[in-house]
Scaffold this motif. Structure first.
Motif, short mmCIF file in Angstrom:
data_model
loop_
_atom_site.label_atom_id
_atom_site.label_comp_id
_atom_site.label_asym_id
_atom_site.label_seq_id
_atom_site.Cartn_x
_atom_site.Cartn_y
_atom_site.Cartn_z
N PRO A 347 0.81 -1.23 0.00
CA PRO A 347 0.00 0.00 0.00
C PRO A 347 0.84 1.28 0.00
N GLU A 348 1.99 1.27 0.67
CA GLU A 348 2.85 2.46 0.68
C GLU A 348 3.37 2.77 -0.72
N ALA A 349 3.79 1.74 -1.43
CA ALA A 349 4.28 1.94 -2.79
C ALA A 349 3.16 2.42 -3.72
N VAL A 350 1.95 1.87 -3.53
CA VAL A 350 0.81 2.32 -4.34
C VAL A 350 0.55 3.81 -4.10
N GLU A 351 0.55 4.22 -2.84
CA GLU A 351 0.30 5.62 -2.51
C GLU A 351 1.36 6.52 -3.13
N ARG A 352 2.62 6.10 -3.06
CA ARG A 352 3.72 6.90 -3.62
C ARG A 352 3.56 7.04 -5.13
N ALA A 353 3.19 5.96 -5.82
CA ALA A 353 3.03 6.01 -7.27
C ALA A 353 1.84 6.86 -7.67
N ILE A 354 0.73 6.76 -6.92
CA ILE A 354 -0.45 7.55 -7.25
C ILE A 354 -0.17 9.04 -7.04
N GLU A 355 0.53 9.35 -5.97
CA GLU A 355 0.90 10.75 -5.73
C GLU A 355 1.76 11.29 -6.88
N ALA A 356 2.65 10.46 -7.40
CA ALA A 356 3.52 10.89 -8.51
C ALA A 356 2.73 11.03 -9.80
N GLY A 357 1.77 10.13 -10.03
CA GLY A 357 0.90 10.22 -11.20
C GLY A 357 1.36 9.40 -12.39
N ILE A 358 0.41 9.13 -13.27
CA ILE A 358 0.72 8.38 -14.49
C ILE A 358 1.74 9.16 -15.33
N VAL A 384 5.29 4.91 -13.90
CA VAL A 384 3.90 4.63 -13.55
C VAL A 384 3.08 4.58 -14.85
N ALA A 385 2.79 3.35 -15.29
CA ALA A 385 2.14 3.16 -16.59
C ALA A 385 0.63 3.13 -16.50
N ALA A 386 0.08 2.79 -15.35
CA ALA A 386 -1.38 2.73 -15.21
C ALA A 386 -1.75 2.76 -13.74
N ILE A 387 -2.93 3.31 -13.47
CA ILE A 387 -3.51 3.32 -12.13
C ILE A 387 -4.97 2.89 -12.28
N THR A 388 -5.41 1.90 -11.47
CA THR A 388 -6.80 1.44 -11.55
C THR A 388 -7.38 1.32 -10.15
N ASP A 389 -8.69 1.06 -10.10
CA ASP A 389 -9.33 0.81 -8.81
C ASP A 389 -9.16 -0.65 -8.38
N GLY A 390 -8.55 -1.47 -9.25
CA GLY A 390 -8.26 -2.86 -8.90
C GLY A 390 -9.43 -3.81 -8.93
N GLU A 391 -10.54 -3.40 -9.53
CA GLU A 391 -11.70 -4.28 -9.56
C GLU A 391 -11.92 -4.83 -10.97
N PHE A 392 -12.15 -6.13 -11.04
CA PHE A 392 -12.53 -6.79 -12.29
C PHE A 392 -13.20 -8.10 -11.94
N ARG A 393 -13.83 -8.72 -12.92
CA ARG A 393 -14.42 -10.04 -12.72
C ARG A 393 -13.59 -11.07 -13.47
N ASN A 394 -13.41 -12.22 -12.84
CA ASN A 394 -12.58 -13.26 -13.42
C ASN A 394 -13.16 -13.74 -14.75
N THR A 395 -12.28 -13.95 -15.71
CA THR A 395 -12.70 -14.46 -17.02
C THR A 395 -12.16 -15.85 -17.31
N GLY A 407 -7.90 -3.62 -4.45
CA GLY A 407 -7.67 -2.29 -3.91
C GLY A 407 -7.04 -1.42 -4.99
N ARG A 408 -6.65 -0.22 -4.64
CA ARG A 408 -6.01 0.64 -5.65
C ARG A 408 -4.75 -0.07 -6.17
N THR A 409 -4.57 0.01 -7.47
CA THR A 409 -3.56 -0.80 -8.14
C THR A 409 -2.76 0.05 -9.12
N VAL A 410 -1.46 -0.23 -9.18
CA VAL A 410 -0.55 0.49 -10.07
C VAL A 410 0.22 -0.51 -10.92
N ARG A 411 0.36 -0.18 -12.19
CA ARG A 411 1.28 -0.92 -13.05
C ARG A 411 2.57 -0.13 -13.12
#
Length: 512
Positions: A347-358, A384-395, A407-411
């Motif tokens: 979560p700390e790394a996610v927060e740092r990446a989101i603060e920095a931005g895509i 930081v190539a992508a930021i998502t809400d981390g929700e999807f349905r399995n395919t 949860g919040r997700t970063v690529r």
């Protein structure tokens, strides 16, 4: 003609007692917590035990009375508050429902509650006390359950997954509901008995698609064809739980014939014991596995699909921290290009990446923050190539249609497109990345990666094997380690192979 009324509830957790952090209600909410009729709306039409139960109930004209569905990613012991809350909801709902004709419960079988050693047995005892002996209770069960005598004593039928990866969740729910409806209508009188050979397999050997488990499952189906046998189950157990009674078990359900159930369970257990040496194996270290992946990539194997490495030790599906860095460090140090890793829960790394931005290139300290079992933190400069809400349905084939919440997700892309370029999925929540949709939801085609690391033991096979050119199972360190001999147990109540060097005649005598 009156409609049968079936009480339905799910409370599922695979507990790794070696994990330091308890599993609280927030962890269940992160995975999925539903109440009342929303249980049905969430799971109808999905490949889940509840989805399968709904299908049969509709076809048979059975009225379902849903109470709660709560499941958390495997981890530490379930907190007393969470355990009390969910078991309380189930028992209160059952009392309020009154006059139910049957009870359908979807449990895991390897839950350990704070201050206890068996999450399912006491709940089932309490359920039985509420409904009495005449109301049939049927239980669906994960293949990795450590089945206790208290569980067996308080259910009419136990129905477990027959596949690992668990692609038959829906089918398991259908079988269980069919048995329950037949019992309610007096068409069968199910009884369950169990045998426990003293065996703890290496987890990769539990893959039901090949090897010893495939043979055992075929034998189970052969025995199930015998007259009077309703259900045969093969459960290799869950060795990351330091509680009495862990290990292999073979619960069998028959139609009113306890002697037949005991004999069938014993036969299956004896077959498993005779195969015990085939449940132990040798697997490459992280360094060896990445080196082999590089060789395969260099020789052109990845042109037909990625070389997939299974990071077994850090599998969150077995209670792993999911922030391990051992495989990531090897990918970077060995200069692997066009690689991907799913996932690092940080979560700390996610927060740092989101603060920095895509589009930014922040310096991030990644992973290795939970404990000292999964590798040291790595400081990286990542794009930081992508930021998502981390929700999807399995395919994929496992839990198809079921919601995943990372949860919040970063690529995060480490490298510049040349040597040592690794796409890393960084998440807030610990989730086993067994469905390849996790890549697509962050904008990556997994088929186009050269080397792909996934923190999973066998579940990934359902979604990733069709994409892969090669698959390598890695003997990596962590709370999900494949070999029971790497754990220090204090509460075992018997000797178990291969922790103990047991001879062929060590299996206990049994009175026929």
């Amino acid at each position: 003609m009156s409609t049968e009324r079936v009480f339905l509830a799910e409370f599922s957790h695979e507990t790794n007692t070696f994990a330091a952090t308890p599993t609280g209600r927030r962890d269940f909410q992160n995975r999925g917590e539903f109440f009342g009729r929303e249980v049905l709306s969430e799971f109808e039409g999905t490949n889940s035990t509840i989805g399968g139960a709904c299908e049969v109930a509709e076809a048979e004209g059975v009225d379902l009375l849903p109470s709660v569905s709560a499941e958390a990613t495997p981890g530490g012991v379930v907190s007393a508050d969470a355990y009390g809350f969910y078991t309380g909801r189930i028992l209160d709902g059952l009392r309020e429902a009154s006059d139910v004709d049957g009870v359908f419960l979807s449990l895991h079988g390897a839950m350990v509650q704070e201050g206890g050693v068996d999450g399912e047995g006491p709940l089932l005892s309490a359920v039985r006390e509420v409904v009495g002996e005449s109301v049939p209770v049927v239980l669906t069960h994960d293949l990795h359950g450590n089945v206790t005598d208290e569980t067996v004593a308080n259910v009419d039928a136990l129905v477990a997954y027959e596949t690992y990866p668990h692609t038959d969740m829906g089918e398991t729910g259908r079988r269980a509901m069919e048995l329950l409806v037949a019992a309610i209508r007096g068409e069968i009188d199910p009884v369950t008995r169990i045998e426990r050979p003293p065996l703890l397999p290496f987890v990769p050997k539990e893959n039901t698609r090949e090897g010893p488990m495939a043979e055992l499952m075929a034998e189970a189906r052969r025995l199930e064809a015998n007259e009077g046998v309703l259900e045969t189950n093969v459960l290799p157990g869950f060795h990351q739980a330091d509680v009495p009674g862990i290990g292999f078990s073979t619960p069998v359900v028959t139609d009113g014939d306890p002697a037949l159930a005991r004999e069938t369970a014993r036969s299956l257990a004896e077959t498993a014991w005779s195969m015990r040496e085939s449940f132990v194996g040798e697997y490459p270290t992280p360094e060896e596995a990445v080196r082999e992946a590089r060789r395969l990539q260099r020789d052109g194997a990845s042109e037909s699909g990625p070389v997939v490495l299974a990071d077994v030790g850090d599998n969150p599906g077995a209670g792993g921290a999911a922030d391990g860095t051992v495989l990531l460090r090897e990918l970077l140090e060995q200069g692997v290009a066009n690689a991907g890793l799913a996932l690092v829960s940080d979560p700390e790394a996610v927060e740092r990446a989101i603060e920095a931005g895509i589009g930014s290139r922040p310096t991030i300290t990644l992973g290795g923050k939970t404990d000292d079992r999964h590798g040291e933190p790595i400081e990286v400069e990542g794009y930081v190539a992508a930021i998502t809400d981390g929700e999807f349905r399995n395919t994929g084939p496992m839990a198809t249609g079921v919601r995943t919440n990372l949860g919040r997700t970063v690529r995060l892309r480490i490298g510049d497109g040349g040597d040592a370029t690794v796409e890393v999925i960084v998440t807030e929540n610990r989730v086993q990345p067994y469905d390849a949709e996790i890549w697509r939801h962050v904008g990556v085609r997994p088929e186009g990666l050269g080397v792909l690391v996934v923190k999973s033991t066998n579940h990934y096979r359902a979604s990733y094997e069709p994409l892969a050119s090669e698959v390598i199972t890695v003997n990596s360190p962590g709370l999900g380690a494949m070999d029971a001999r790497l754990f220090e147990y204090e509460n075992l109540d018997r000797e178990l192979y291969p922790i103990d060097d047991l001879p062929a005649g060590a299996y206990p005598d049994w009175e026929r």
